[in-house]
Design a protein around this motif. Structure first.
Motif, short mmCIF file in Angstrom:
data_model
loop_
_atom_site.label_atom_id
_atom_site.label_comp_id
_atom_site.label_asym_id
_atom_site.label_seq_id
_atom_site.Cartn_x
_atom_site.Cartn_y
_atom_site.Cartn_z
N CYS A 241 -42.65 84.27 -102.86
CA CYS A 241 -41.60 85.59 -102.37
C CYS A 241 -40.81 85.51 -103.34
N GLY A 242 -40.27 84.82 -104.22
CA GLY A 242 -39.67 84.74 -106.01
C GLY A 242 -38.60 83.76 -105.44
N TYR A 243 -37.60 83.86 -106.37
CA TYR A 243 -35.96 82.71 -106.89
C TYR A 243 -35.40 83.55 -106.11
N ARG A 244 -34.35 81.72 -106.16
CA ARG A 244 -32.72 82.55 -105.31
C ARG A 244 -32.01 81.07 -106.61
N GLY A 245 -31.04 81.86 -107.46
CA GLY A 245 -30.35 80.58 -107.77
C GLY A 245 -28.75 81.45 -108.39
N ILE A 246 -28.37 80.88 -109.39
CA ILE A 246 -27.11 81.36 -110.00
C ILE A 246 -27.45 81.66 -111.47
N LEU A 247 -26.10 82.11 -111.80
CA LEU A 247 -26.77 83.14 -113.36
C LEU A 247 -25.16 82.06 -114.08
N ARG A 248 -24.79 81.74 -114.64
CA ARG A 248 -23.46 80.72 -114.95
C ARG A 248 -23.65 80.93 -117.15
N ARG A 249 -22.83 80.98 -117.07
CA ARG A 249 -21.73 80.98 -117.95
C ARG A 249 -22.26 79.26 -119.26
N PRO A 250 -23.31 79.25 -120.52
CA PRO A 250 -22.94 78.43 -121.16
C PRO A 250 -21.18 77.08 -121.00
N ASN A 251 -21.46 76.10 -121.00
CA ASN A 251 -20.30 75.55 -121.69
C ASN A 251 -20.67 75.00 -122.62
N VAL A 252 -19.59 74.69 -123.45
CA VAL A 252 -19.06 74.05 -125.10
C VAL A 252 -19.91 73.34 -125.35
N ALA A 253 -20.21 71.72 -124.27
CA ALA A 253 -21.32 71.20 -125.08
C ALA A 253 -23.02 71.58 -125.28
N GLU A 254 -22.74 73.14 -124.55
CA GLU A 254 -23.94 73.63 -124.52
C GLU A 254 -24.43 74.91 -125.88
N SER A 255 -22.97 75.14 -126.18
CA SER A 255 -23.07 76.25 -127.13
C SER A 255 -22.81 75.98 -128.60
N PRO A 256 -23.14 76.75 -129.57
CA PRO A 256 -23.90 75.87 -131.50
C PRO A 256 -22.56 76.09 -131.15
N GLN A 257 -21.45 76.12 -132.10
CA GLN A 257 -20.18 76.62 -132.95
C GLN A 257 -20.86 76.50 -134.34
N ILE A 258 -20.88 77.97 -133.93
CA ILE A 258 -21.22 78.26 -135.46
C ILE A 258 -19.77 79.05 -135.93
N GLN A 259 -19.27 77.73 -137.60
CA GLN A 259 -17.91 78.62 -138.37
C GLN A 259 -18.04 79.43 -138.33
N ALA A 260 -17.09 80.02 -138.82
CA ALA A 260 -16.96 80.94 -139.75
C ALA A 260 -17.50 80.89 -140.60
N PRO A 261 -18.74 81.93 -141.51
CA PRO A 261 -19.03 81.12 -143.19
C PRO A 261 -18.19 81.62 -144.20
N ALA A 262 -17.79 80.69 -144.72
CA ALA A 262 -17.02 80.61 -146.16
C ALA A 262 -16.82 81.47 -147.03
N LYS A 263 -16.14 81.15 -147.99
CA LYS A 263 -16.24 82.29 -148.87
C LYS A 263 -17.26 81.94 -149.82
N GLN A 264 -17.07 82.40 -150.70
CA GLN A 264 -18.55 82.28 -152.30
C GLN A 264 -18.17 81.22 -152.54
N GLY A 265 -16.35 81.56 -152.88
CA GLY A 265 -16.17 80.15 -153.89
C GLY A 265 -15.42 78.99 -153.18
N GLU A 266 -15.51 79.08 -151.89
CA GLU A 266 -14.91 77.56 -151.57
C GLU A 266 -16.58 77.31 -150.74
N GLN A 267 -17.31 77.88 -150.71
CA GLN A 267 -18.89 76.94 -150.97
C GLN A 267 -19.10 76.45 -152.31
#
Length: 499
Positions: A241-267
């Protein structure tokens, strides 16, 4: 609403009518008016319909006797006015549980209790507003509250899908943004949907455990989600008949922490730092072999080690230039303070460029006026600046050419030291843009030559000069380098300069 209106007269599913009747008023009205159910089906779902939907149903002219009887049975609850808080604490006459029945009895029997028309109208209006603001509690599937975007991001959504994997009921989020989205096919590009694991689990009718899901729409629901759901089946037939469940936001451990791109000089600075470490190790081991610190080594190996040391030191010098250019570009370069005597600088440059001059068969003549003030810059910076400029220009000379450089002080509103350097014949034909944009040539393989070529060296010298309030200017047959002059020795130079 448009979809329901387009199906007017063809809706023959009682559960569908019950589902749509819990929606917004226009949708519920169109569903009830356009449904094509039998008398028995209408009578069976009337207890589960919201009060508003039963009101829409009373407007139909084709209702059967069973439906009319069911509507009359529920009329006492549908048309009852809410009991005011002040009256709830007082006992009512005639032992009536409903305030409207008591009011009606008092009017008929001539009771002393009087009900004013204005109060009844006010209570009717209050009841109407309350019913518009919240859904009725009689229906098992109530319309979810409308969540404004200003209320913030939603973190959890309960849902149910049909046997095709399409969301057909949600709680905790706007229905229009989620109902209709499916979990049967993985999402592509920027479209909503699950990942490949979630779609594969649906095909196999397996439970979903923290599968990735992407939703699109308003800021409250847009973004990445995690879906946990289990399939359910019909108790009698066993049909899926289908699925029943929950949608939730990912927690900190499940979310990749993408840092802001560094400037060209810093790279660039980070890259130079990472390259210096292995290069320093190479220089150290090569010097051990060249100096035979761990035992005798053949002359051939010592010669190879010597060449490796020279090449590595040249690379380090180029890395230093890159790091300095990156710091200047990012505004973090500190030129420091100090004083550099012109006589010491000229002697130091002659020693440093002697090998390059002999290799290229180029004569370099450095002269200074008398008197000439010291440079108001650090000695290390002055040596680096002039050595980069002279070595880059000497690379462009033909064999047997002669270069002339002269230090002198120019008085005026601002006292500055100037250095003029003649250009080789080959470089005199180039414009300023061509000089600054030139790349390393094949003959720039000498150990004393700048690693990154003429153009980079000239740009580095000009940026260094401007960083200490100086400049590098290109004249027709020469270069003019201007740097600040020291003012501490103003008295001892003033008389000579006047003469």
């Amino acid at each position: 609403m448009a979809s329901v209106k387009s199906l007017s007269g063809r809706i023959k599913s009682a559960p569908l009518v019950q589902l749509l009747s819990a929606d917004l008023a226009p949708v519920a009205s169109a569903a009830v008016a356009g449904a094509n159910l039998s008398d028995e089906e209408w009578a069976a779902i009337i207890p589960n319909l919201p009060i508003r939907a039963r009101g829409f149903l009373r407007n139909r002219k084709d209702l059967g006797p069973k439906t009319m009887r069911a509507l009359r049975y529920w009329s006492s609850a549908d048309f009852a006015l809410p009991r005011p808080a002040a009256e709830e604490s007082q006992p009512h006459s005639l032992d009536s549980p409903i305030i409207d029945t008591a009011a009606k009895a008092s009017i008929v029997s001539g009771s002393t209790e009087k009900v004013r028309i204005g109060e009844i109208v006010e209570r009717i209006e209050r009841l109407r507003k309350d019913r518009e603001e919240k859904a009725s509690g009689n229906a098992p599937i109530a319309a979810p509250p409308r969540i404004a975007e200003s209320e913030g991001e939603i973190t959890e959504i309960r849902f149910e899908t049909d046997d095709m994997g399409t969301f057909c009921w949600v709680e905790g989020a706007p229905r229009g943004a989620i109902v209709g989205i499916g979990i049967a096919e993985p999402a592509f590009d920027d479209s909503p949907g699950p990942d490949a694991y979630g779609a594969a689990a649906f095909r196999q009718r397996m439970p979903l455990e923290n599968a990735r899901m992407r939703l699109c729409g308003g800021p409250a629901i847009e973004g990445e989600w995690r879906i946990t759901a289990t399939p359910f089946f019909d108790n009698i037939s066993g049909r899926f008949c289908g699925y029943r469940g929950i949608l939730r936001r990912p927690n900190v451990a499940e979310s990749p922490q993408i840092q802001a791109p560094a400037k060209q000089g810093e790279q660039l600075q980070q890259l130079v730092h990472e390259l210096r470490t292995p290069l320093g190790a190479i220089i150290g081991f090569s010097e051990i072999i060249e100096q035979q610190l761990f035992g005798p080594v053949s002359a051939e190996y010592r010669h190879l080690a010597h060449d490796i040391v020279q090449d590595a030191k040249r690379l380090l010098s180029g890395f230093d230039d890159l790091a300095m250019a990156a710091k200047i570009e990012s505004g973090r370069y500190d030129a420091g303070s100090g004083v550099t005597e012109c006589g010491w600088l000229a002697h130091r440059l002659a020693e440093r460029l002697h090998g390059l001059s002999e290799t290229l068969s180029v004569t370099l003549n450095l002269a200074k006026a008398d008197p000439v003030r010291p440079f108001a810059i650090d000695s290390n910076l002055a040596e680096r600046l002039f050595s980069r400029l002279l070595s880059a220009i000497m690379i462009g000379c033909e064999a047997g050419e002669e270069l002339s450089g002269r230090f002198y002080t120019e008085r005026g509103h601002h006292i500055v030291n100037k250095f003029t350097l003649s250009l080789p014949l080959k470089l005199q034909e180039l414009s300023e843009e061509e000089l600054l944009g030139s790349i390393p040539s094949e003959q720039d393989d000498n150990q004393s030559a700048p690693l990154l070529g003429l153009g980079f060296s000239l740009r580095l010298v000009r940026n260094l000069a401007r960083n200490v309030d100086g400049d590098l200017r290109f004249q027709k047959k020469s270069l003019l380098l201007m740097l600040p002059a020291g003012l501490e020795t103003d008295l001892q130079f003033r008389g000579k300069e006047k003469d």
